[in-house]
Design a protein around this motif. Structure first.
Motif, PDB file in Angstrom:
ATOM      1  N   LEU A 283       0.833  -1.207   0.000  1.00  0.00           N
ATOM      2  CA  LEU A 283       0.000   0.000   0.000  1.00  0.00           C
ATOM      3  C   LEU A 283       0.866   1.255   0.000  1.00  0.00           C
ATOM      4  O   LEU A 283       0.596   2.207  -0.745  1.00  0.00           O
ATOM      5  CB  LEU A 283      -0.951  -0.008   1.203  1.00  0.00           C
ATOM      6  CG  LEU A 283      -2.077   1.018   1.157  1.00  0.00           C
ATOM      7  CD1 LEU A 283      -3.041   0.743   0.002  1.00  0.00           C
ATOM      8  CD2 LEU A 283      -2.846   1.031   2.469  1.00  0.00           C
ATOM      9  N   SER A 284       1.925   1.258   0.800  1.00  0.00           N
ATOM     10  CA  SER A 284       2.833   2.414   0.827  1.00  0.00           C
ATOM     11  C   SER A 284       3.481   2.623  -0.529  1.00  0.00           C
ATOM     12  O   SER A 284       3.527   3.752  -1.041  1.00  0.00           O
ATOM     13  CB  SER A 284       3.923   2.209   1.887  1.00  0.00           C
ATOM     14  OG  SER A 284       3.368   2.178   3.174  1.00  0.00           O
ATOM     15  N   THR A 285       3.976   1.548  -1.142  1.00  0.00           N
ATOM     16  CA  THR A 285       4.624   1.649  -2.446  1.00  0.00           C
ATOM     17  C   THR A 285       3.652   2.152  -3.501  1.00  0.00           C
ATOM     18  O   THR A 285       4.001   2.981  -4.349  1.00  0.00           O
ATOM     19  CB  THR A 285       5.216   0.288  -2.851  1.00  0.00           C
ATOM     20  OG1 THR A 285       6.170  -0.104  -1.869  1.00  0.00           O
ATOM     21  CG2 THR A 285       5.891   0.355  -4.209  1.00  0.00           C
ATOM     22  N   MET A 286       2.408   1.664  -3.461  1.00  0.00           N
ATOM     23  CA  MET A 286       1.406   2.087  -4.425  1.00  0.00           C
ATOM     24  C   MET A 286       1.182   3.605  -4.350  1.00  0.00           C
ATOM     25  O   MET A 286       1.211   4.297  -5.363  1.00  0.00           O
ATOM     26  CB  MET A 286       0.086   1.351  -4.176  1.00  0.00           C
ATOM     27  CG  MET A 286      -0.984   1.639  -5.206  1.00  0.00           C
ATOM     28  SD  MET A 286      -2.607   1.168  -4.617  1.00  0.00           S
ATOM     29  CE  MET A 286      -2.855   2.406  -3.348  1.00  0.00           C
ATOM     30  N   PHE A 287       0.990   4.128  -3.134  1.00  0.00           N
ATOM     31  CA  PHE A 287       0.759   5.569  -2.988  1.00  0.00           C
ATOM     32  C   PHE A 287       2.024   6.379  -3.278  1.00  0.00           C
ATOM     33  O   PHE A 287       1.959   7.418  -3.931  1.00  0.00           O
ATOM     34  CB  PHE A 287       0.204   5.896  -1.607  1.00  0.00           C
ATOM     35  CG  PHE A 287      -1.268   5.634  -1.464  1.00  0.00           C
ATOM     36  CD1 PHE A 287      -2.195   6.305  -2.250  1.00  0.00           C
ATOM     37  CD2 PHE A 287      -1.747   4.716  -0.548  1.00  0.00           C
ATOM     38  CE1 PHE A 287      -3.559   6.073  -2.138  1.00  0.00           C
ATOM     39  CE2 PHE A 287      -3.113   4.469  -0.415  1.00  0.00           C
ATOM     40  CZ  PHE A 287      -4.009   5.150  -1.209  1.00  0.00           C
ATOM     41  N   GLU A 288       3.165   5.910  -2.814  1.00  0.00           N
ATOM     42  CA  GLU A 288       4.411   6.648  -3.068  1.00  0.00           C
ATOM     43  C   GLU A 288       4.702   6.721  -4.565  1.00  0.00           C
ATOM     44  O   GLU A 288       5.120   7.778  -5.064  1.00  0.00           O
ATOM     45  CB  GLU A 288       5.574   5.992  -2.314  1.00  0.00           C
ATOM     46  CG  GLU A 288       5.501   6.215  -0.826  1.00  0.00           C
ATOM     47  CD  GLU A 288       6.430   5.328  -0.011  1.00  0.00           C
ATOM     48  OE1 GLU A 288       6.515   5.563   1.207  1.00  0.00           O
ATOM     49  OE2 GLU A 288       7.047   4.396  -0.565  1.00  0.00           O
ATOM     50  N   SER A 289       4.459   5.640  -5.299  1.00  0.00           N
ATOM     51  CA  SER A 289       4.713   5.657  -6.745  1.00  0.00           C
ATOM     52  C   SER A 289       3.730   6.564  -7.479  1.00  0.00           C
ATOM     53  O   SER A 289       3.964   6.934  -8.626  1.00  0.00           O
ATOM     54  CB  SER A 289       4.657   4.237  -7.317  1.00  0.00           C
ATOM     55  OG  SER A 289       3.332   3.754  -7.331  1.00  0.00           O
ATOM     56  N   SER A 290       2.657   6.949  -6.800  1.00  0.00           N
ATOM     57  CA  SER A 290       1.656   7.854  -7.377  1.00  0.00           C
ATOM     58  C   SER A 290       1.900   9.305  -6.988  1.00  0.00           C
ATOM     59  O   SER A 290       1.123  10.187  -7.352  1.00  0.00           O
ATOM     60  CB  SER A 290       0.251   7.427  -6.935  1.00  0.00           C
ATOM     61  OG  SER A 290      -0.008   6.102  -7.323  1.00  0.00           O
TER      62      SER A 290
END
Length: 182
Positions: A119-126
């Motif tokens: 979840l963190s990676t998904m938001f950070e990559s966005s």
């Protein structure tokens, strides 16, 4: 005046002063619906309690990018999803991809069970900065950071879920604030 929206509010109205929406009103993957309702850069907050697990990882990125466009700098998404590291077999069967049973079960349309990492990676990559509020780590240990429910009430949380009693966690969520940089 702050403009704040709840995505997939269901029958809940536990965030007074927020705009409560359903998928038919405001689909995370339908930018045209967003642009009809909101001006880019106009929202202070988006709340999504147990919504993002109904999106694939790629759809989650697309939804996060749409929200980013409509959030003000410093605005945030408070996102709660089932926690893939919560060490309870019954819970994991309940929240698994495809759900535990009939097609009318709420989890029947789950496409992913996130961990704090995914979840963190998904938001950070966005394009977001992520603050972990509640989550389990790889060993199943629960971590908790104080958060203000007035900035987005999450029922399925350590403090508010009726299944969490007498110091025992019966149902938790992975909860993050994904913040649009200033």
């Amino acid at each position: 005046m702050e403009q704040r929206v709840v995505i997939g509010a269901g029958q809940q109205n536990n965030n007074p002063g927020w705009t409560h929406t359903q998928e038919a009103d405001l689909n995370l993957l339908a930018r045209d619906q967003w642009s009809r309702l909101f001006t880019p850069g106009s929202l202070s907050a988006v709340l999504a309690e147990h919504v993002w697990e109904h999106l694939s990882y790629e759809e989650g990125i697309e939804a996060a990018r749409t929200c980013l466009e409509f959030l003000k700098p410093g605005g945030y998404i408070r996102c709660a999803v089932p926690d893939g590291y919560f060490p309870d077999e019954t819970y994991q069967k309940l929240v698994q991809v495809g759900g535990p049973g009939p097609l009318d079960h709420p989890a029947a349309s789950h496409k992913i069970v996130h961990t704090y990492k995914s979840l963190s990676t998904m938001f950070e990559s966005s394009g977001y900065e992520v603050v972990l509020l509640e989550y389990c780590d790889e060993s199943g240990e629960f971590h908790y950071e104080e958060w203000d429910e007035r900035k987005g009430f999450i029922y399925r949380s350590k403090r508010f879920d009726h299944r969490n009693r007498d110091g025992k966690l019966g149902f938790v969520s992975l909860i993050v604030d994904a913040i649009k940089p200033l």
